[in-house]
Design an enzyme around this catalytic site. Structure first.
Site, PDB file in Angstrom:
ATOM      1  CB  THR A  44      -0.920  -0.003   1.242  1.00  0.00           C
ATOM      2  OG1 THR A  44      -1.871  -1.059   1.090  1.00  0.00           O
ATOM      3  CG2 THR A  44      -1.658   1.317   1.392  1.00  0.00           C
ATOM      4  CB  CYS A  45       3.792   2.282   2.011  1.00  0.00           C
ATOM      5  SG  CYS A  45       4.920   3.670   2.076  1.00  0.00           S
ATOM      6  CD  GLU A 200     -13.586  12.872  12.465  1.00  0.00           C
ATOM      7  OE1 GLU A 200     -14.074  12.121  13.341  1.00  0.00           O
ATOM      8  OE2 GLU A 200     -12.870  12.469  11.539  1.00  0.00           O
ATOM      9  CB  ALA A 312       5.191   3.246   5.681  1.00  0.00           C
ATOM     10  CG  HIS A 435      19.159  33.143  12.141  1.00  0.00           C
ATOM     11  ND1 HIS A 435      17.835  33.228  12.534  1.00  0.00           N
ATOM     12  CD2 HIS A 435      19.469  34.329  11.562  1.00  0.00           C
ATOM     13  CE1 HIS A 435      17.373  34.439  12.205  1.00  0.00           C
ATOM     14  NE2 HIS A 435      18.358  35.119  11.611  1.00  0.00           N
TER      15      HIS A 435
END
Length: 458
Positions: A44-45, A200, A312, A435
């Site tokens: 699947t992954c 949801e 995964a 930075h």
């Protein structure tokens, strides 16, 4: 009568992340290995999950960059999505990785068998009429999309499997499920120009994440005009001439061109002989002990087939663990709290360790720092909003890191070292971050927790 395929140190049923990782590690440890896969190595992954969806998300990011280019002083025009070209790009990525994986497996002298295998004894797997005997057996048959019993026609009602190969950009979509899969597809389709509504049943998006991350994602999605209905269970769907009509509990209806059913994935464990051989299943998941053993002979199970995190990289870790356990290496148990988690929508959501809620439930005396990306130079250059939240034990170690913002998935690698090495905020505060980089936001949050905030407004 069945013919013999031979006897191996390890017979692996399923060539996805967990199965092939176990096969590669076992071969490295001088075991003879047969890897049985009915479809394509990578599972699947590689073919229907992580890799192709992230390719779509990257093309969606490029679309957004084109639309927003004037914000950065660049004159560009967005002329639309060439879906055929998107698929060509996505398939090229998948194809290249698939070729690399098959070559790698071949180079390790692993016997690969194409076909549907079935557990036919505690030390054997049968493919067609051929029996492969194993001193150890690993079940790694993975997962498939859950469907709620809906009629998936692949045209108007679909799962992620069909959505990945759609030959058009829909005008409007209802996404059923606000977890990882749901918000990633919602993000892609919105960038491509579709009207999107997420439904949801739980009260927030990405409900497995820290509540602060959910709130930041909801705010970002509102700005992107991605609609959502939270705390509202789905009741039914009916197809119409123009698409679908979805009814929510309480009677509200929503219309769209398609419904994506993205309510999670369930284990592939039916009709594979597991229960007949005494393997215990619960809701379809194979039950295992701390060493990933099923309790039947030397039969192990890993990945989405067992009730651990469906990721995964968890499959990789479990596969490697099983190979090393068989080899007598006594590998340390996997700390699932210490596994990094990333949702690759825009903005990204990334985390490792405990949420505030879980930390308090477990009795920790918690201190927290929420560092806004508004104070981070690189995030301002990228024009992204969000935050890095660090949770620590009072006068103790870091318990969790939770982040929302463009590209924060890349920051979770450092976060998992902080969590897994049980670092104190004061120890992380001593480290110098480059930075301008988004990693400074992690440094700033730990500086603040260590009692010496730098770019932090009271």
């Amino acid at each position: 009568m069945s013919e013999s395929g031979g006897t191996f140190d390890l017979v692996v049923l399923g060539g996805g992340s967990g199965g092939y990782a176990a096969a590669l590690r076992a071969a490295e440890l001088d075991m003879s290995v047969v890897l049985i896969e009915k479809d394509k190595l990578g599972g699947t992954c590689l073919h229907r999950g992580c890799i192709p969806t992230k390719a779509l998300l990257h093309s969606a990011e490029i679309a957004d960059s084109a639309k927003e280019s004037e914000n950065f002083g660049v004159r560009a025009t967005f002329e639309g999505i060439d879906i055929e070209a998107v698929h060509k790009y996505k398939d090229k990525v998948v194809g290249g990785l698939f070729k690399g994986l098959t070559g790698l497996v071949k180079s390790r002298q692993i016997t690969v068998v194409e076909g549907e295998g079935k557990l036919t004894g505690e030390d054997e797997v049968t493919v067609g009429g051929t029996v492969y005997k194993g001193r150890n057996i690993l079940l790694a048959t993975g997962s498939k999309p859950k469907t709620l019993g809906l009629d998936i026609d692949g045209e108007k009602v679909m799962t992620s499997d069909q959505a990945l190969d759609m030959n058009r950009v829909p005008e409007s979509v209802i996404v059923l499920g606000g977890g990882v899969i749901g918000v990633e597809f919602a993000s892609v389709w919105r960038s491509y120009g579709a009207d999107v509504t997420i439904v949801e049943a739980l009260p927030r998006l990405v409900p497995a994440e820290d509540e602060s991350s959910s709130k930041l994602l909801e705010r970002a999605f509102r700005k992107r005009k991605i609609n959502y209905e939270l705390g509202t269970p789905f009741e039914s769907v009916k197809t119409t001439d123009s698409g679908v009509t979805v009814t929510l509990q309480g009677g509200k209806t929503l219309d769209a061109e398609i419904l994506l059913v993205a309510i999670g994935r369930g284990p592939v464990s039916e009709d594979l002989g597991y229960e007949e051989q005494g393997v215990t299943l619960e809701r379809g998941f194979v039950q295992v002990d701390e060493n990933l053993r099923t309790g039947v002979g030397n039969v192990y199970a890993v990945g989405d087939l067992i009730p651990t995190l469906q990721l995964a990289h968890v499959g990789f870790a479990e596969g490697i663990f099983v190979a090393e356990h068989i080899a007598g290496q006594n590998p340390p148990a996997i700390d699932y709290d210490g596994v990094p988690r990333v949702t690759y929508c825009e903005p990204e959501v990334a985390s490792v360790g405990l949420t505030s809620e879980v930390a308090k439930e477990r009795g920790h005396d918690v201190v927290e720092m929420n560092y806004s990306l508004a104070g981070n130079g690189k995030s301002q250059i990228l024009q992204t909003q969000g935050a890095v939240k660090v949770i620590a034990e009072k006068d103790g170690r870091v318990l969790g890191v939770h982040m929302v913002g463009s590209r924060v998935g890349e920051l979770v690698a450092e976060s998992q070292l902080i969590y897994n090495w049980e670092a104190l905020p004061s120890e992380v505060a001593q480290l110098v971050h480059p930075h301008p980089s988004q990693s400074e936001a992690l440094g700033e949050a730990h500086l603040a927790l260590a009692g010496k905030p730098l770019h932090v407004h009271d």
